[in-house]
Structures are given as C-alpha cells and as structure tokens.
Design an enzyme around this catalytic site. Structure first.
Site, mmCIF file in Angstrom:
data_model
loop_
_atom_site.group_PDB
_atom_site.id
_atom_site.type_symbol
_atom_site.label_atom_id
_atom_site.label_comp_id
_atom_site.label_asym_id
_atom_site.label_seq_id
_atom_site.Cartn_x
_atom_site.Cartn_y
_atom_site.Cartn_z
ATOM 1 N N SER A 427 -0.738 5.756 -3.032
ATOM 2 C CA SER A 427 -1.279 6.476 -3.379
ATOM 3 C C SER A 427 -2.037 6.869 -4.540
ATOM 4 C CB SER A 427 -0.585 8.275 -3.466
ATOM 5 O OG SER A 427 0.405 8.189 -4.352
ATOM 6 N N HIS A 448 -3.481 4.254 2.759
ATOM 7 C CA HIS A 448 -3.161 5.605 1.911
ATOM 8 C C HIS A 448 -2.885 7.243 3.852
ATOM 9 C CE1 HIS A 448 -2.147 8.877 -0.910
ATOM 10 N NE2 HIS A 448 -1.351 8.468 -0.243
ATOM 11 N N GLU A 460 -6.617 7.462 4.608
ATOM 12 C CA GLU A 460 -7.167 6.700 3.523
ATOM 13 C C GLU A 460 -7.491 5.471 3.356
ATOM 14 O OE1 GLU A 460 -7.210 10.446 -0.773
ATOM 15 O OE2 GLU A 460 -5.928 8.764 0.146
ATOM 16 N N ASN A 498 -5.411 13.223 -3.508
ATOM 17 C CA ASN A 498 -4.775 13.303 -4.628
ATOM 18 C C ASN A 498 -5.492 14.225 -5.892
ATOM 19 O OD1 ASN A 498 -2.031 13.137 -3.437
ATOM 20 N ND2 ASN A 498 -2.116 11.167 -4.120
#
Length: 593
Positions: A427, A448, A460, A498
């Site tokens: 991540s 991800h 992702e 993130n």
C-alpha cells in the site's frame, strides 16, 4: 418553544440562504428573507413551496402545516426589513467587501441586542466583526449544503464574541434539530478546513495526470466509503468557491497543501466552475444539472483493454487477514488457489479463517452450502512457495517491509514459471524496487486490495515504468472476473487513496495539537458535514497509529512537503505504544477483549 429567536432574518437567498430559511420556517420561526434580486426572492419562495409540497405528498407534514410554514416566510429587497429580527444570518457572496457592507448597514437598522451571524466558510469572522459597532454580537453560523438535510452547524466565535451570543445561537441550532460544533475563527473551520485540503490535493493529482478523474473519484468512493469523489464534489461546491476558500486558508496557514492547485484557477478563469455552469472537471447535461455526459476526456469502453495472459490458477503468499481475504476472493470467482505460508500449520490456519468467513456468508444467506464447499475445495494450503511452480498469477500479501517483500519476490522469480504475473499488494512501498528483486521486472505489478478484501470493491492497479502492457491488461481483466473495480495509478507513494487520505488524517491530528477542536467535535464534523462513514480519529484507531505513522513517513519522504510531516502527537502516541483499538488505546481508550 424558546422564543429567544422568534423572528430571524436571512440576508441572501441563494441556494444556502433558501435552505436556511426553510429550516427556520419549518421550526416555527418567522423568517424575513432579504435579497436585492427579486428573481432570487421569487425562486426562494418557489423552492419552499416545492419542498413543502413534496413533504405533504410523503406524509411528513399536513397541508395545514405547509400553509403555516409558507406564511412564516416573507421576502423583501431592503435590509430595513431586518429591523424587527432578533437574529440576522447573512449568506451573501463570499467577499469581504460585500459582507462588510451588509454588516455596516445592519448596524443602522437593527437594535444592539440583535445577534449578527455570518455564514462564511472561508473569511475571517473577526475581520467581519470589526466592521460592526457591536463586534461582541457577531459570530459565525456555518450551515452545510443542503441545509435542510445536513445536521452539522459550526458555531464560530471570534476573540470579540460575547459568550451569551454563542450560547443562544448554539441552543437555537439544537432546537432546529442540528448538531452544533463550537470552533474558533480560522479559515475553513473544522469540516472545510480538512475537506478542502483533501479536495485540493485531488485536483493537483488530476492536474499532474497521475490518474484519470474517473479513477480518482472511484478510488475515494470505493476505498473510503465516501458519498462522492473529490472532483465531482468540487464541481458540486463550485470550483471558484473552492478556490476562494483555499486562498483564505493558505493566507492563514502558508501550508503548500492549501495553495490552490493551478487547475482550479484555470477552470475558474475560463468560467468552467462546475455544475452551475454545466462544465468543470466533468461536463453536465446543462447548467445546474447533476447528469454527467460524455466529453473528450471520457474513457472509451475498451480503454486499457488489450491482449492479456491466461490466468487459471492463482498463488497467494501470506497467512494474515489480507492473504486469507484475497485467496477467498479468487476462489469464489472460480480460480484454483494455492495459499502458501511459512509453514504448513500457518497455511492451514489461514485456510481455516477462510472456512469461517464462508460459513458466515452461508449463515447470512449470501452463499449456498454447495458454493461454500466448492470454494473451499479450490484452495490448497501449502507450507512452501515451491507450490507456486505452475500458477499463472502470484499475489504477495506479506508484511509491509521492503526487504521482506524483495526476498519473497527473489524466491518467486526462481519458483514461478516463465510468463507468470507477479503482483504485490503493497500500500505504500515502491513497486519498482520490489520488481527489481527479480530478473523479470516487466512481469511485476501492484494489486492493492483493501481490507476486508472480500467486501471492498476497489483494487489499485499500479504499473511501474517497467511493467509490460500485457501484464497490466491481465490484471485489469482478472479484477473484472473477481468482481472488483480496478483503478490505474503510477508507482509513487500512497497511490491514489492513501496519498489523499493520510494527509487529511494528519491535518486532523494537527487541529487537536493546536487545541482548535476536540476529537469528538472533529469526528462529528466530518461525519455530519462531509458524509464520511467514520471520523478521522475513529479511522486512525481502526487502521492503527503505527500503520498510519509509517504511511505518513513514506509520503513525507517521497514528496518532501513540510505539510506532510507526521504530526508530533501521532509520533508520541506510537512511541508510547498507544496504537489504537488493537492495543486498547489510541486517540481513545477501548475495552479490552
């Protein structure tokens, strides 16, 4: 009913002013609506007539109640009409010049006991109060759009505001069925102070061509459970309005995260300010419409499609919650899965976790017993990566440590057959650094998944500069087959979710450090004002403060922006072993299980 504010004037009958007037009239207050535009006043009346008619149809109010509500709302074009009001709420355009003029004129109209509230979300309440002959009676009353539906109201005090005025307005907010949050005078207050920094970063991400507008919005909706993606939300708010708020925030903070992304200025200058003009980041059917229509940037149906590699079997490396969840996802979709751990015992435990998950699905009626048995039969637990010799896709889900992942990929390079796709679920780590641990970096890509993998729809898909086109096509095709939504992004820290989420969380911590607002008020503001499923401190305690700190450090190390430096309070809590729910204490304390 408290008659402290029996008559209230609302100055400015745009969308927000009309919404506030409706809230007040429904709550039994006499409402004096004032706007220099007769058309705006007529539209406000028509809007109230339409909304109350819908309420009668839905049997939420009676026809008599509707007539009473409409009778309580009167419109005027002159501020003199506010003379009898005990509270005046201004919601005029977001400029100092216009608002200051309103406050100066109100001084000559209303008695000294009348409280004056500004609906600003970006300008200094203190500066506006200074224009009044009685600054002690001036405060901020920030409703959220649409005012009838949104529960949050920020009650903003300046250093000049008298406490009784704050108390009276806070009591009114509660009587209106709202949740008041007390905040100090700084641009953006709590909700917008956190929200607009996040929106600005999303605009900058789009401007840098890091990801498409569709993928940025889908990532934040599916990965964070948000009601709208950031670019669609900017179009709804108004790109010019957002830029004004950010300019005010930056002038106060000098934080680069608040410096408006150039694309916001470009779109504003071109008159492309969002839904209200029919075009912003997206194109709409007409001005004011919420219907998005295709334009030159809309991806074609087969965008990103290409000839991928055949995938019949999948290897999942790891024994934790994420590895088990990913193995379950692939097995449910019909793939043969090898779940490999460092020992046969750990692999068996991981498979047992999947069995329990499937059993819960059967109990809840989401899965048949037959499908449960078939899914479990497709999973082979193994105590060694040697079992990956024939898999078509190998997915790594081990500890978030670069050295550990590099060592694992070096092993996969030796074990997996030529042509197998190798995917990492990292991540925050650079995928290319993991890929270079193999002799075939073109076969390596990021996938991800989000936790819990069986429930979360987002993946992702992270390409490095070395990833082959057919590897990318393969992973996107596989995502479709396992009923996940893939979003494309490049190989940089945080990817989409993130990189946008954690600076927002970090800024929330800074608000607490600066004693600007409490944990509870910030969490309430973001849930009630922003539609977030969890407040930032609830989420931090769930994610784990150690995990959050690690991601913040990676983001700061990659982008070198001082605004991304981890908040000292976060570092102190981690150093003290207060890591969130898993340790029983983080930002809050939890009962030990």
């Amino acid at each position: 009913m408290d008659t402290r504010f029996s008559t209230i004037a609302v100055v400015g009958l745009g969308t927000m002013g009309t919404g506030i007037a409706e809230v007040l009239a429904r709550a039994g207050r006499e409402v004096i609506g004032i706007d220099i535009s007769d058309a705006a006043a007529r539209q406000a009346v028509a809007s109230l007539e339409a909304s109350t008619a819908r309420a009668v149809q839905r049997e939420r109010i009676t026809e008599e109640e509707r007539r009473n509500i409409l009778a309580r709302f009167r419109t005027f074009s002159d501020l003199q009409a506010a003379a009898e009001a005990e509270l005046v709420i201004e919601v005029v355009p977001e400029t100092y010049e216009i608002k200051q003029q309103v406050f100066r004129e109100l001084d000559a109209v209303v008695p000294p006991t009348t409280i004056l509230a500004t609906g600003t979300n970006a300008l200094s309440v203190t500066r506006l109060a200074a224009e009044s002959q009685h600054p002690e009676r001036v405060l901020g009353l920030h409703f959220f759009n649409p005012a009838p539906a949104m529960k949050l109201v920020e009650v903003v005090s300046s250093v000049l505001t008298a406490p009784p005025a704050v108390e009276a307005v806070t009591a009114l907010a509660r009587q209106l069925g709202k949740e008041p949050v007390a905040v100090g005078d700084r641009p953006g207050f709590v909700a917008d102070g956190l929200l607009f920094g996040y929106l600005n970063q999303a605009a900058a991400m789009y401007e840098a061509n890091y990801a498409s507008r569709e993928d940025i919005d889908a990532a934040m909706k599916l990965g964070c459970g948000l009601p709208m993606g950031p670019l669609a939300l900017l179009d709804l708010i108004g790109i010019d309005t957002a830029r004004t708020v950010l300019e005010a925030m930056y002038s106060a903070s000098h934080d680069r995260l608040h410096a408006p992304a150039p694309v916001l200025g470009q779109l504003s200058a071109a008159g492309l300010t969002g839904r209200k003009t029919g075009r912003g980041f997206y194109t709409y059917a007409e001005p004011g419409s919420q219907t998005v229509v295709p334009d030159a940037q809309t991806p074609a149906q087969d965008a990103g499609a290409g000839a991928g590699r055949t995938v019949r079997s999948v290897g999942v490396a790891g024994s934790g919650t994420m590895a088990s969840g990913i193995a379950e996802v692939f097995a449910k979709a019909g793939y043969d899965v090898v779940l490999a751990a460092r020992s046969q015992e750990k692999a068996d435990i991981a498979k047992g976790r999947i069995a329990k998950s499937l059993e819960r699905s059967v109990t809840k009626g989401r899965l048949t017993a037959e499908a449960r048995d078939e899914t479990l039969a497709r999973i082979t637990a193994a105590g060694s990566l040697d079992s990956f010799a024939e898999v078509d896709l190998a997915v790594e889900a081990v500890a978030e440590d670069l050295l550990v992942k590099q060592q694992l990929f070096a092993t996969l390079d030796k074990v997996c057959r030529p042509g197998a796709v190798l995917a990492t679920t990292t991540s925050s780590l650079p995928v290319v650094s993991i890929a270079r641990a193999t002799s075939r970096p073109e076969d390596v890509i990021g996938m991800h998944f989000f936790n819990p993998a069986p429930a979360m729809k987002l993946v992702e898909v992270v390409r490095t500069v070395l990833t082959a086109d057919d590897v990318h096509a393969t992973v996107r095709e596989v995502c479709g087959k396992v009923r996940k939504h893939p979003v494309d992004c490049g190989d940089r820290a945080g990817f989409i979710v993130n990189a946008l989420l954690f600076p927002y969380l970090n800024n929330a911590i800074k608000m607490v450090e600066e004693h600007y607002a409490t944990l509870d008020d910030i969490d309430a503001a973001m849930k009630l004002g922003g539609g977030y499923p969890m407040g930032p401190f609830e989420l931090l305690d769930v994610v784990g403060l150690d995990v959050s700190l690690a991601i913040e450090k990676v983001l700061h190390g990659e982008f070198r922006d001082p605004g991304l430096a981890p908040a000292p309070l976060l570092e102190h809590l981690v150093a003290a072993g207060c890591l969130g729910r898993k340790t029983g204490r983080g930002f809050r304390e939890y009962a030990r299980r």
